[in-house]
Design an enzyme around this catalytic site. Structure first.
Site, PDB file in Angstrom:
ATOM      1  N   GLY A 190       0.833  -1.209   0.000  1.00  0.00           N
ATOM      2  CA  GLY A 190       0.000   0.000   0.000  1.00  0.00           C
ATOM      3  C   GLY A 190       0.856   1.243   0.000  1.00  0.00           C
ATOM      4  CB  VAL A 194      -1.003   2.822   5.569  1.00  0.00           C
ATOM      5  CG1 VAL A 194      -1.398   1.594   6.364  1.00  0.00           C
ATOM      6  CG2 VAL A 194      -2.204   3.761   5.443  1.00  0.00           C
ATOM      7  N   GLY A 195       2.305   2.583   5.513  1.00  0.00           N
ATOM      8  CA  GLY A 195       3.527   1.791   5.700  1.00  0.00           C
ATOM      9  C   GLY A 195       4.249   2.176   6.984  1.00  0.00           C
ATOM     10  CD  GLU A 212       6.839  -5.752  -2.013  1.00  0.00           C
ATOM     11  OE1 GLU A 212       6.925  -5.009  -3.012  1.00  0.00           O
ATOM     12  OE2 GLU A 212       7.700  -6.597  -1.734  1.00  0.00           O
ATOM     13  CB  CYS A 246       2.571  -0.389  -7.230  1.00  0.00           C
ATOM     14  SG  CYS A 246       2.918  -2.098  -7.644  1.00  0.00           S
TER      15      CYS A 246
HETATM   16  P1  NAD Z   1      -5.316   0.769   0.491  1.00  0.00           P
HETATM   17  O1  NAD Z   1      -6.123   2.005   0.757  1.00  0.00           O
HETATM   18  O2  NAD Z   1      -5.990  -0.445  -0.018  1.00  0.00           O
HETATM   19  O3  NAD Z   1      -4.524   0.465   1.813  1.00  0.00           O
HETATM   20  C1  NAD Z   1      -3.678  -0.651   1.925  1.00  0.00           C
HETATM   21  C2  NAD Z   1      -4.045  -1.415   3.165  1.00  0.00           C
HETATM   22  O4  NAD Z   1      -3.782  -0.617   4.316  1.00  0.00           O
HETATM   23  C3  NAD Z   1      -5.523  -1.810   3.215  1.00  0.00           C
HETATM   24  O5  NAD Z   1      -5.624  -3.175   3.545  1.00  0.00           O
HETATM   25  C4  NAD Z   1      -6.079  -0.894   4.283  1.00  0.00           C
HETATM   26  O6  NAD Z   1      -7.155  -1.466   4.998  1.00  0.00           O
HETATM   27  C5  NAD Z   1      -4.902  -0.659   5.184  1.00  0.00           C
HETATM   28  N1  NAD Z   1      -5.009   0.616   5.902  1.00  0.00           N
HETATM   29  C6  NAD Z   1      -5.470   1.793   5.400  1.00  0.00           C
HETATM   30  N2  NAD Z   1      -5.391   2.764   6.346  1.00  0.00           N
HETATM   31  C7  NAD Z   1      -4.853   2.188   7.461  1.00  0.00           C
HETATM   32  C8  NAD Z   1      -4.500   2.675   8.755  1.00  0.00           C
HETATM   33  N3  NAD Z   1      -4.687   3.944   9.113  1.00  0.00           N
HETATM   34  N4  NAD Z   1      -3.963   1.800   9.634  1.00  0.00           N
HETATM   35  C9  NAD Z   1      -3.758   0.518   9.276  1.00  0.00           C
HETATM   36  N5  NAD Z   1      -4.069   0.008   8.059  1.00  0.00           N
HETATM   37  C10 NAD Z   1      -4.604   0.819   7.155  1.00  0.00           C
HETATM   38  O7  NAD Z   1      -4.190   1.063  -0.539  1.00  0.00           O
HETATM   39  P2  NAD Z   1      -3.430   2.373  -0.837  1.00  0.00           P
HETATM   40  O8  NAD Z   1      -2.565   2.751   0.313  1.00  0.00           O
HETATM   41  O9  NAD Z   1      -4.331   3.392  -1.468  1.00  0.00           O
HETATM   42  O10 NAD Z   1      -2.554   1.745  -2.022  1.00  0.00           O
HETATM   43  C11 NAD Z   1      -2.002   2.506  -2.990  1.00  0.00           C
HETATM   44  C12 NAD Z   1      -0.518   2.530  -2.799  1.00  0.00           C
HETATM   45  O11 NAD Z   1      -0.037   1.210  -2.747  1.00  0.00           O
HETATM   46  C13 NAD Z   1       0.214   3.194  -3.932  1.00  0.00           C
HETATM   47  O12 NAD Z   1       1.252   3.982  -3.408  1.00  0.00           O
HETATM   48  C14 NAD Z   1       0.796   2.029  -4.699  1.00  0.00           C
HETATM   49  O13 NAD Z   1       1.954   2.339  -5.417  1.00  0.00           O
HETATM   50  C15 NAD Z   1       1.078   1.075  -3.600  1.00  0.00           C
HETATM   51  N6  NAD Z   1       1.103  -0.300  -4.106  1.00  0.00           N
HETATM   52  C16 NAD Z   1       2.270  -0.964  -4.032  1.00  0.00           C
HETATM   53  C17 NAD Z   1       2.340  -2.241  -4.542  1.00  0.00           C
HETATM   54  C18 NAD Z   1       3.597  -3.029  -4.475  1.00  0.00           C
HETATM   55  O14 NAD Z   1       3.523  -4.229  -4.692  1.00  0.00           O
HETATM   56  N7  NAD Z   1       4.741  -2.421  -4.179  1.00  0.00           N
HETATM   57  C19 NAD Z   1       1.212  -2.826  -5.103  1.00  0.00           C
HETATM   58  C20 NAD Z   1       0.038  -2.112  -5.131  1.00  0.00           C
HETATM   59  C21 NAD Z   1      -0.024  -0.847  -4.619  1.00  0.00           C
END
Ligand code: NAD
Length: 458
Positions: A190, A194-195, A212, A246
């Site tokens: 994600g 959040v990471g 990731e 991503c």
């Molecule tokens: P998302 O909103 O689906 O969030 C990812 C996860 O984090 C979800 O399961 C969500 O429930 C959880 N989450 C959200 N807020 C949270 C919080 N406050 N506390 C704990 N958990 C929480 O996804 P996103 O963040 O919008 O994803 C998009 C990003 O992910 C982009 O930056 C994209 O580049 C990256 N991405 C990376 C990869 C990879 O493999 N490297 C793949 C897909 C997406």
């Protein structure tokens, strides 16, 4: 599942893991075969859910999610015996007679948190690795892809060992509760914000994390490239899943003199792939939700749009859009686009692309289109990125022998193929000594002659 029940459920998985049920190779293989069966028997339901969540075309979903995962399982089953076997390393003279090896062992119950853009594959590919390594797993699908999340929560328990795997649907509340639990490893996919939350929570239990993440993946296009193939591959990789990938090329850097030819070639390919009205194309996806749609529409304010630009908030359609030379201070160039807008930045010389990339956070992927081996070497040695693909976009993902993961702000750790197995394993270092003779040089009482002999064998 209610948050209050999460701690107890994770504890149950831990107890099952401690009993040793997940360790035998036969169990791991059987679970992987069950996962393959799930995909085979539910392919249509999976494709329907992906279409419902993201408007994805069947063929695209098959290529990037279903087929991808089938290949991953087949590859893992083929190599699993080798991956789980002890890995011999050499033993220095000072420890002779003896032998040394790495013994892979599972790490316990792991947590896999998925993102919404490839909601099926991004949750299950890490699961394949976690099963292969002999772990229990909790899976948290993204709430932003609800059809896929619901389907996975329904299907997985009917195919996999319920004592070893648990799907927890939900959003921030559920994830927050999950992150309070002690896991053997956390793999999060994600965004960066959040990471950081995940990593902070993991620190409480000293749990290792794989992050990731994403970022702005540059695409350097030199005028010596093969124009037609380059345009086709850029359009394919940028507008798959409406740019919500991503590793999609985030922006292009090219020479100003080459820009007109490149823009025309990109437009020709957009027309060829999606027709003159992509809104009518069955093969073009939609933006995940209204918030992301608005974010993308805002990026276009005041920009020089040279292709596309059409938007329909009702259906969350945004045409494949090309923007010329946006200001590097604009949100379009400051944030990860994660949508169907492709900025083109022009420079006098292609070499300037290297410093442009280096002035920004290290990207998840870097693309270079050129036929010049010297430029290829300069870009490879002078820039950093999670992965590099020369003369194509995203195709490196199709090779399970290549690790997938970011560097710096685009993430840490890696998976795919054996890299995923290793991520979810502890490679225990083992040395086995023989006792048939025992040289006393290292034992007290010390002496000059013992030290001399030690120095000689070290
Ligand atoms: P998302 O909103 O689906 O969030 C990812 C996860 O984090 C979800 O399961 C969500 O429930 C959880 N989450 C959200 N807020 C949270 C919080 N406050 N506390 C704990 N958990 C929480 O996804 P996103 O963040 O919008 O994803 C998009 C990003 O992910 C982009 O930056 C994209 O580049 C990256 N991405 C990376 C990869 C990879 O493999 N490297 C793949 C897909 C997406």
């Amino acid at each position: 599942m209610q948050s209050a029940m999460i701690a107890a459920a994770v504890k149950q998985l831990d107890e099952y893991y401690s009993g040793g049920a997940t360790r035998p190779l036969a169990w791991r293989k059987q679970q992987l075969q069950q996962l393959a069966k799930l995909i085979e028997e539910s392919e249509h339901a999976i494709l329907r859910a992906l279409h419902e969540d993201l408007g994805k075309a069947e063929q695209e979903s098959w290529l990037s999610e279903v087929g991808y995962l089938q290949t991953d399982i087949t590859h893992t089953l083929k190599h699993l015996s080798k991956w789980t076997a002890p890995r011999k390393v050499s033993t220095p003279l000072v420890a002779q007679p003896g032998s040394s090896y790495l013994q892979p062992e599972p790490v316990g119950t792991v947590l896999i948190i998925g993102a919404w853009n490839y909601p099926f594959q991004l949750l299950l590919a890490p699961l394949v690795a976690a099963i292969a390594a002999g772990n229990c797993a909790v899976l948290k699908p993204s709430e932003l892809a609800p059809a896929t999340s619901t389907l996975l929560a329904r299907l997985l328990p009917s195919y996999l060992d319920n004592k070893a795997f648990l799907v927890v649907e939900g959003a921030v509340e559920e994830t927050t509760e999950l992150l309070k639990q002690p896991f053997g490893h956390i793999l999060y996919t994600g965004g960066e914000a959040v990471g950081k939350i995940v990593m902070r929570a993991a620190a409480e239990h000293l749990t290792p994390v794989t992050l990731e993440l994403g970022g702005k993946s540059p695409c350097i296009v030199s005028q010596d490239c093969d124009l037609e193939t380059t345009a086709a591959r850029i359009v394919w990789s940028k507008w798959m899943n409406a740019g919500q990938t991503c590793v999609a090329p985030d922006y292009i850097i090219t020479e100003e003199s080459f820009r007109p030819a490149l823009v025309e070639a990109l437009k020709r390919k957009i027309d060829a792939f999606y027709g003159t009205d992509p809104a009518q194309s069955q093969d073009y996806g939609r933006i995940i939700n209204a918030r992301h749609f608005q974010r993308l529409q805002d990026y276009l304010q005041g920009q020089s749009v040279v292709a596309g630009g059409q938007c329909d908030p009702q259906t969350r359609f945004m045409a494949p859009t090309i923007v010329l030379n946006p200001s590097t201070d604009s949100p379009l160039m400051q944030e990860e686009i994660f949508g169907p807008i492709l900025p083109i930045i022009t420079t006098a010389h292609i070499e300037e692309a290297i410093s442009f990339v280096n002035q920004r956070p290290k990207p998840l992927a870097l693309y270079l289109y050129t036929r010049d081996p010297a430029l290829e070497q300069r870009v490879l040695t002078q820039t950093s990125a999670g992965s590099v693909c020369i003369n194509d976009g995203m195709m490196f993902m199709a090779n399970p022998d290549l690790p997938f993961g970011g560097v710096g702000h685009s993430g840490m750790g890696r998976y795919h193929g054996q890299w995923g197995f290793d991520t979810f394993s502890h490679l225990k270092a083992v040395m086995k000594r023989s006792t048939w003779f025992d040289i006393n040089w290292r034992y007290p009482p010390f002496s000059a002659s013992k030290l001399k002999k030690l120095k000689w064998v070290s």
